[in-house]
Design an enzyme around this catalytic site. Structure first.
Site, mmCIF file in Angstrom:
data_model
loop_
_atom_site.group_PDB
_atom_site.id
_atom_site.type_symbol
_atom_site.label_atom_id
_atom_site.label_comp_id
_atom_site.label_asym_id
_atom_site.label_seq_id
_atom_site.Cartn_x
_atom_site.Cartn_y
_atom_site.Cartn_z
ATOM 1 N N TYR A 48 91.474 44.438 57.358
ATOM 2 C CA TYR A 48 90.063 44.170 57.024
ATOM 3 C C TYR A 48 89.439 43.143 57.989
ATOM 4 O O TYR A 48 88.234 42.937 57.984
ATOM 5 C CB TYR A 48 89.894 43.631 55.597
ATOM 6 C CG TYR A 48 90.360 44.526 54.477
ATOM 7 C CD1 TYR A 48 90.730 45.841 54.682
ATOM 8 C CD2 TYR A 48 90.411 44.044 53.161
ATOM 9 C CE1 TYR A 48 91.167 46.641 53.637
ATOM 10 C CE2 TYR A 48 90.841 44.840 52.118
ATOM 11 C CZ TYR A 48 91.223 46.123 52.364
ATOM 12 O OH TYR A 48 91.651 46.914 51.330
ATOM 13 N N LYS A 73 97.773 42.559 52.806
ATOM 14 C CA LYS A 73 98.519 43.815 52.998
ATOM 15 C C LYS A 73 99.021 43.964 54.430
ATOM 16 O O LYS A 73 98.337 43.587 55.386
ATOM 17 C CB LYS A 73 97.615 45.012 52.649
ATOM 18 C CG LYS A 73 96.925 44.865 51.309
ATOM 19 C CD LYS A 73 96.128 46.092 50.914
ATOM 20 C CE LYS A 73 95.227 45.780 49.735
ATOM 21 N NZ LYS A 73 93.923 45.207 50.128
ATOM 22 N N HIS A 107 100.419 48.531 52.975
ATOM 23 C CA HIS A 107 99.084 49.114 52.805
ATOM 24 C C HIS A 107 99.098 50.639 52.708
ATOM 25 O O HIS A 107 98.325 51.235 51.959
ATOM 26 C CB HIS A 107 98.196 48.661 53.977
ATOM 27 C CG HIS A 107 96.745 48.671 53.694
ATOM 28 N ND1 HIS A 107 95.880 47.750 54.226
ATOM 29 C CD2 HIS A 107 95.969 49.485 52.943
ATOM 30 C CE1 HIS A 107 94.647 47.994 53.811
ATOM 31 N NE2 HIS A 107 94.677 49.054 53.032
HETATM 32 N N1 LIG Z 1 94.594 49.597 49.361
HETATM 33 C C1 LIG Z 1 93.638 50.308 49.917
HETATM 34 O O1 LIG Z 1 93.891 51.240 50.702
HETATM 35 C C2 LIG Z 1 92.224 49.984 49.590
HETATM 36 C C3 LIG Z 1 91.200 50.874 49.960
HETATM 37 C C4 LIG Z 1 89.882 50.517 49.621
HETATM 38 C C5 LIG Z 1 89.631 49.343 48.933
HETATM 39 N N2 LIG Z 1 90.649 48.489 48.608
HETATM 40 C C6 LIG Z 1 90.418 47.215 47.880
HETATM 41 O O2 LIG Z 1 89.718 47.509 46.673
HETATM 42 C C7 LIG Z 1 88.518 46.751 46.631
HETATM 43 C C8 LIG Z 1 87.433 47.486 45.841
HETATM 44 O O3 LIG Z 1 87.190 48.757 46.386
HETATM 45 P P1 LIG Z 1 85.917 49.084 47.289
HETATM 46 O O4 LIG Z 1 85.363 47.841 47.863
HETATM 47 O O5 LIG Z 1 86.326 50.130 48.249
HETATM 48 O O6 LIG Z 1 84.877 49.755 46.306
HETATM 49 P P2 LIG Z 1 84.290 49.419 44.827
HETATM 50 O O7 LIG Z 1 84.665 48.060 44.391
HETATM 51 O O8 LIG Z 1 84.614 50.590 43.983
HETATM 52 O O9 LIG Z 1 82.717 49.507 45.085
HETATM 53 C C9 LIG Z 1 82.044 48.608 45.889
HETATM 54 C C10 LIG Z 1 80.612 49.116 46.038
HETATM 55 O O10 LIG Z 1 79.952 49.096 44.774
HETATM 56 C C11 LIG Z 1 78.809 48.215 44.831
HETATM 57 N N3 LIG Z 1 78.816 47.489 43.556
HETATM 58 C C12 LIG Z 1 79.701 46.556 43.129
HETATM 59 N N4 LIG Z 1 79.422 46.144 41.881
HETATM 60 C C13 LIG Z 1 78.313 46.821 41.513
HETATM 61 C C14 LIG Z 1 77.527 46.819 40.327
HETATM 62 N N5 LIG Z 1 77.832 46.050 39.279
HETATM 63 N N6 LIG Z 1 76.435 47.628 40.268
HETATM 64 C C15 LIG Z 1 76.114 48.419 41.327
HETATM 65 N N7 LIG Z 1 76.823 48.463 42.477
HETATM 66 C C16 LIG Z 1 77.916 47.671 42.562
HETATM 67 C C17 LIG Z 1 79.018 47.324 46.039
HETATM 68 O O11 LIG Z 1 77.779 46.980 46.646
HETATM 69 P P3 LIG Z 1 77.354 45.451 46.942
HETATM 70 O O12 LIG Z 1 78.474 44.767 47.657
HETATM 71 O O13 LIG Z 1 76.103 45.610 47.770
HETATM 72 O O14 LIG Z 1 77.061 44.851 45.579
HETATM 73 C C18 LIG Z 1 79.810 48.263 46.982
HETATM 74 O O15 LIG Z 1 78.913 49.114 47.664
HETATM 75 C C19 LIG Z 1 88.187 46.553 48.121
HETATM 76 O O16 LIG Z 1 87.202 45.589 48.348
HETATM 77 C C20 LIG Z 1 89.550 46.229 48.663
HETATM 78 O O17 LIG Z 1 89.889 44.887 48.389
HETATM 79 C C21 LIG Z 1 91.943 48.804 48.928
#
Ligand SMILES: NC(=O)c1ccc[n+]([C@@H]2O[C@H](COP(=O)([O-])OP(=O)(O)OC[C@H]3O[C@@H](n4cnc5c(N)ncnc54)[C@H](OP(=O)(O)O)[C@@H]3O)[C@@H](O)[C@H]2O)c1
Length: 280
Positions: A48, A73, A107
Site C-alpha cells: 500500500y 502484510k 498478502h
Molecule cells: N488483503 C487484501 O488483499 C485486501 C484487499 C483490499 C482491501 N484490504 C483491506 O481492507 C480494507 C477495507 O477494504 P476497502 O478499502 O477495499 O473497501 P471498503 O472498506 O469496503 O470500502 C471503502 C469505500 O467505501 C466508502 N465508504 C466507507 N464508509 C462509508 C460509509 N459509511 N458510507 C458511504 N461510503 C463509505 C469509502 O469512501 P471514503 O473513503 O471517501 O469515505 C471507500 O470508497 C482496506 O482499506 C485494506 O486495509 C485488503
C-alpha cells in the site's frame, strides 16, 4: 462482538480501520482521526506504500503502543522466500517505526508460500509479530498450509460482503480456529451497495445507514471488519454498529443478495499482469 481471542490467545478488535488506496500523507491524517475516534486496529500492507504514514500517526496520537493492534502484510516474494520474508518484515517495521506488529499476514497465496510461512513462524517465535495469518487464501490453499506446518494461521483476511457472502468459508474457518476478517466489507462502494433496495429497507427499519447494516451483519456472523474511509463522519458511523441487532428476517433478505461478485478476480488476465509487475 467487539473483540475476539485469536487461536494463540491474543485479543484482537473485531472492528479496525483499513488504509488501502490512501496516499502515505493522507494515511497519516486519516489514521490520526481514526485513533482519536476510537479505532484501535489499523490494517496496512507493504504494497500500500503507506506504512510510514501509519507509523507517524501512531506516534503523533500519543496512545501507548500496546493499546493499538497493527496489521501489515508480506507482499509476494519471487525468490529466496525465507530470507526475503524476514527482511520484508524488518523493512515494514522500519517504515512503521515499531519494534513489532500484532499481526503479519501473507498478502497473497502466491510465490513459495511454504518458505514464506516458515519464515513467518520464525518471526513469530522471535517476537517480531504477535500473531501470523494469511490473506486471500481459498480453502484448499489454507488446508495445504495447515497440513505442512506447525502454526495454524490466526486469521484469513478475504473479500467478504453482501454480494460475496462466503457462507461455507465462515463455517470452514470456524472449524479450523482461523478468524475470518473481511476486506472490502462495504464492497468498496461497488455493485450499487449503498442504493441497494433490500439493504436500504433494512437500514430504514432500524434507523441506521446501509453501511452500518452491512457491517453489523458481518459482525453478527463472527467476521472481523476493517472498513476504510477518509471522512471522519463515516469513520464514526462505521464503528457505531452495536446499538441494534439484525433479526432472522433481515438475515434471510441479505442472503438473497449473494451473487459471488468479486472485486479482484485473480483469473482476470489483467490482474495476473498487475500481480506479476508487483512481485517482490
Ligand atoms: N488483503 C487484501 O488483499 C485486501 C484487499 C483490499 C482491501 N484490504 C483491506 O481492507 C480494507 C477495507 O477494504 P476497502 O478499502 O477495499 O473497501 P471498503 O472498506 O469496503 O470500502 C471503502 C469505500 O467505501 C466508502 N465508504 C466507507 N464508509 C462509508 C460509509 N459509511 N458510507 C458511504 N461510503 C463509505 C469509502 O469512501 P471514503 O473513503 O471517501 O469515505 C471507500 O470508497 C482496506 O482499506 C485494506 O486495509 C485488503
Amino acid at each position: 462482538m467487539k473483540s475476539v481471542k485469536l487461536n494463540n490467545g491474543i485479543e484482537m478488535p473485531m472492528i479496525g480501520f483499513g488504509v488501502f488506496q490512501v496516499s502515505d500523507e493522507e494515511t497519516e491524517k486519516a489514521v490520526l482521526s481514526a485513533l482519536k475516534i476510537g479505532y484501535r486496529l489499523l490494517d496496512t500492507a507493504a504494497v500500500y506504500a503507506n506504512e510510514s504514514g501509519v507509523g507517524r500517526a501512531i506516534k503523533a496520537s500519543g496512545i501507548p503502543r500496546e493499546e493499538i493492534f497493527v496489521t501489515t502484510k508480506l507482499w509476494i516474494q519471487r525468490e529466496n522466500g525465507y530470507e526475503n520474508t524476514k527482511k520484508a518484515l524488518e523493512d515494514s517495521l522500519h517504515r512503521l517505526g515499531l519494534d513489532y506488529v500484532d499481526l503479519y499476514l501473507m498478502h497473497q497465496p502466491f510465490g513459495d508460500v511454504h518458505k514464506q510461512w516458515r519464515a513467518m513462524e520464525d518471526l513469530y517465535k522471535a517476537g517480531k509479530t504477535r500473531a501470523i495469518g494469511v490473506s486471500n487464501f481459498h480453502m484448499d490453499r489454507l488446508m495445504d498450509l495447515i497440513t505442512c506446518h506447525n502454526i495454524v494461521p490466526a486469521v484469513n483476511q478475504i473479500e467478504t460482503h453482501p454480494f460475496y457472502q462466503r457462507e461455507e468459508e465462515i463455517a470452514f474457518h470456524k472449524e479450523l480456529g482461523v478468524l475470518q476478517q473481511a476486506w472490502g466489507p462495504l464492497a468498496e462502494g461497488k455493485f450499487g451497495i449503498f442504493d441497494n433496495p433490500i439493504l436500504t429497507a433494512i437500514a430504514q427499519k432500524h434507523g441506521k445507514s446501509v453501511a452500518q447494516v452491512v457491517l453489523r451483519w458481518l459482525n453478527q456472523r463472527g467476521v472481523a471488519i476493517i472498513p476504510k474511509s477518509v471522512k471522519e463522519s463515516r469513520m464514526i458511523e462505521n464503528r457505531d454498529i452495536f446499538s441494534f441487532t439484525l433479526d432472522a428476517q433481515d438475515f434471510a433478505q441479505i442472503a438473497t443478495l449473494n451473487r459471488d461478485e468479486i472485486i479482484f478476480n485473480h483469473r482476470d488476465p489483467n490482474r495476473v499482469k498487475w500481480l506479476a509487475e508487483h512481485r517482490g
